[in-house]
Design a protein around this motif. Structure first.
Motif: not given
Length: 273
Positions: A200-203, A4-6, A193-197, A25-27
């Motif tokens: 991988d944080v792409v930023r 899961i990314t955001r 980030d934790a609540a939405q599972g 990138r995140a998508h």
């Protein structure tokens, strides 16, 4: 485990090509792994967030051909941030600060961190009586020394940098909430980030320094630690990173000029190969 990314823009202006690169990138990271992509609108800055910019974000991302599996608004999660802050207060890990930004900036002893001058700790040692006598607290700060005494040494993994040992003291006693904002970027992002599972944080690499702080909050609040992917920033012809405040060309302007969003996304992907 499902990846899961955001993508988490603030609706304080129109998106530009730098945002497009980060969103793509995140998508694509999630889609290439049969995962999920979350669009999170970070709209808790009540003085700058605008509904028309929210609409613009959705319009711009759709123009690029991106689709998301969930749409989340931070403004709907204020109670969650407040509960986390109250937990930290109860544990004596945060304190009220009465200093103005000008006072902090003028402090000759405050070292310059990546996000501005680190707080010199002026209000950290105020007695309970001194605090009770004042009603003009401007914010709540994390007592970083106490926090690290509780967590011990910490680290995280970055896809580019490898194992990174957390060094949050360089940021000082960061703000977790202000009187005009229910949660700071640090607190809200870590909780969300934790609540939405998010796995991988792409930023952008401009937020690398903030991850030191986020790692501490994860440890204090018992939250999972995602893998981080801090990518290079898009820069202009002079080598300056694209930014709203500097008038970077908006995606909306490109669209109005006849640019094809899918073609732009394809060019971005080609550069990322």
């Amino acid at each position: 485990m499902t990846v899961i990314t955001r993508f988490a823009p603030s609706p304080t202006g129109r998106l530009h090509e730098g945002h497009a690169v980060s969103a793509i990138r995140a998508h694509d990271f999630a889609r290439d792994r049969a995962g999920q992509f979350v669009l999170r609108i970070e709209d808790i800055d009540g003085t700058r967030s605008r509904p028309e910019f929210v609409a613009g974000i959705i319009e711009d991302l759709a123009w690029l051909g991106l689709r998301w599996d969930a749409l989340v608004f931070q403004s709907a999660r204020l109670a969650t941030y407040d509960a986390a802050l109250e937990t930290l207060k109860t544990r004596g890990l945060v304190y009220p600060c009465f200093c103005t930004r000008a006072e902090i900036a003028a402090s000759a002893s405050a070292p310059q961190g990546d996000i501005g001058p680190a707080y010199p700790g002026t209000c950290r040692g105020l007695s309970a009586e001194a605090i009770a006598a004042r009603t003009d607290a401007r914010c709540w700060r994390l007592d970083m020394g106490k926090a690290l005494a509780e967590t011990g040494a910490l680290a995280w993994h970055d896809a580019e940098a490898g194992r990174v040992v957390a060094d949050p003291m360089q940021q000082g006693d960061v703000v977790l909430a202000r009187k005009d904002a229910p949660a700071s970027y640090h607190l809200a992002v870590t909780i969300d980030d934790a609540a939405q599972g998010v796995t991988d944080v792409v930023r952008g690499v401009d937020l690398f320094a903030a991850t030191h702080v986020h790692r501490v909050l994860q440890a204090l609040l018992g939250l999972p630690v995602p893998t981080y992917h801090h990518h290079p920033l898009v820069v202009d012809a002079e080598g300056r990173r694209l930014a709203k405040r500097d008038g970077a060309p908006a995606l909306a302007a490109m669209r109005a000029a006849g640019e094809d969003g899918l073609a732009l996304a394809a060019r971005v992907r080609q550069r990322l190969l």
